[in-house]
Design a protein around this motif. Structure first.
Motif, PDB file in Angstrom:
ATOM      1  N   LEU A  63      17.784  -5.215  64.994  1.00 30.61           N
ATOM      2  CA  LEU A  63      17.732  -6.683  65.502  1.00 30.61           C
ATOM      3  C   LEU A  63      17.744  -7.718  64.480  1.00 30.61           C
ATOM      4  CD1 LEU A  63      15.228  -5.862  68.627  1.00 30.61           C
ATOM      5  CD2 LEU A  63      17.655  -6.436  68.645  1.00 30.61           C
ATOM      6  N   MET A  64      18.021  -7.174  63.349  1.00 29.55           N
ATOM      7  CA  MET A  64      17.989  -8.208  62.258  1.00 29.55           C
ATOM      8  C   MET A  64      19.108  -9.636  62.895  1.00 29.55           C
ATOM      9  SD  MET A  64      19.035  -6.269  58.811  1.00 29.55           S
ATOM     10  CE  MET A  64      17.890  -5.197  57.946  1.00 29.55           C
ATOM     11  N   ARG A  66      18.392 -11.625  64.868  1.00 31.68           N
ATOM     12  CA  ARG A  66      18.115 -12.126  66.391  1.00 31.68           C
ATOM     13  C   ARG A  66      17.186 -13.180  66.380  1.00 31.68           C
ATOM     14  NH1 ARG A  66      20.215  -8.232  69.979  1.00 31.68           N
ATOM     15  NH2 ARG A  66      21.766  -7.187  69.075  1.00 31.68           N
ATOM     16  N   MET A  89      10.639  -4.966  59.223  1.00 36.67           N
ATOM     17  CA  MET A  89      11.048  -6.112  59.986  1.00 36.67           C
ATOM     18  C   MET A  89      12.019  -7.109  58.781  1.00 36.67           C
ATOM     19  SD  MET A  89       9.890  -6.238  62.835  1.00 36.67           S
ATOM     20  CE  MET A  89       9.672  -8.025  63.452  1.00 36.67           C
ATOM     21  N   THR A  92      14.486  -9.805  59.946  1.00 33.48           N
ATOM     22  CA  THR A  92      14.150  -9.949  61.520  1.00 33.48           C
ATOM     23  C   THR A  92      13.250 -11.243  61.937  1.00 33.48           C
ATOM     24  OG1 THR A  92      14.369  -7.426  61.707  1.00 33.48           O
ATOM     25  CG2 THR A  92      13.543  -8.651  63.591  1.00 33.48           C
ATOM     26  N   GLU A 133      12.277  -1.264  70.419  1.00 32.72           N
ATOM     27  CA  GLU A 133      11.760  -2.643  70.046  1.00 32.72           C
ATOM     28  C   GLU A 133      11.727  -3.350  71.198  1.00 32.72           C
ATOM     29  OE1 GLU A 133      12.592  -2.322  65.253  1.00 32.72           O
ATOM     30  OE2 GLU A 133      13.759  -3.576  66.315  1.00 32.72           O
TER      31      GLU A 133
END
Length: 157
Positions: A63-64, A66, A89, A92, A133
């Motif tokens: 989910l980088m 986002r 993270m 992220t 996640e």
């Protein structure tokens, strides 16, 4: 350079790099498939639609960059084998809840409210086949706890 200024500059540069990467040309990597998933907790069965990261490349991107997730959305990382799993993270901007799940579909551990951009290693603490996640606060809202059941085809019953 003072710590807070350096941290702010680093975040700005990461955001700028993400913007450049998103506008640099056609996207050639395929998006992760979106699939239904259900988590059964003390408050009932909760249906979600998650992107499934099955390949190394999809898991690395995760989910980088986002900046939002749908309320019923998230990402399911399929590691294909049950083992201790570590996440972070990096890049992220969202705070996330991480739900670590064993091969049998049972939640083995949780990491709530992971800090955006942190490079701190977050470990499953037990063998896990997958990680889910979700936006921070979702695990609490759905009453997700260790031992709860996750229903998705990757989990063998």
């Amino acid at each position: 350079m003072p710590g807070s200024l350096a941290k702010g500059l680093t975040r700005f540069l990461l955001a700028l790099a993400a913007l450049v990467a998103m506008t640099a040309g056609p996207v050639t990597a395929r998006a992760a498939a979106v699939e239904p998933m259900e988590i059964v907790t003390a408050t009932g069965a909760h249906r979600l639609r998650v992107e499934v990261a099955r390949t190394q490349k999809e898991r690395e991107k995760g989910l980088m960059f986002r900046t939002s997730l749908p309320e019923d959305g998230g990402m399911l990382f399929d590691f294909h084998e049950e083992r201790p799993v570590s996440m972070w993270m990096r890049n992220t901007p969202l705070s996330l809840d991480m739900v670590f799940v064993g091969r049998d579909g049972r939640v083995v551990s949780l990491a709530l409210g992971a800090e955006p951009y942190s490079e701190r290693i977050i470990s499953s603490g037990a063998p896990a086949l997958a990680v889910i996640e979700l936006s921070a606060g979702t695990a609490k809202r759905l009453s997700i706890a260790v031992g709860d059941e996750v229903r998705h085809p990757i989990f063998k019953r």
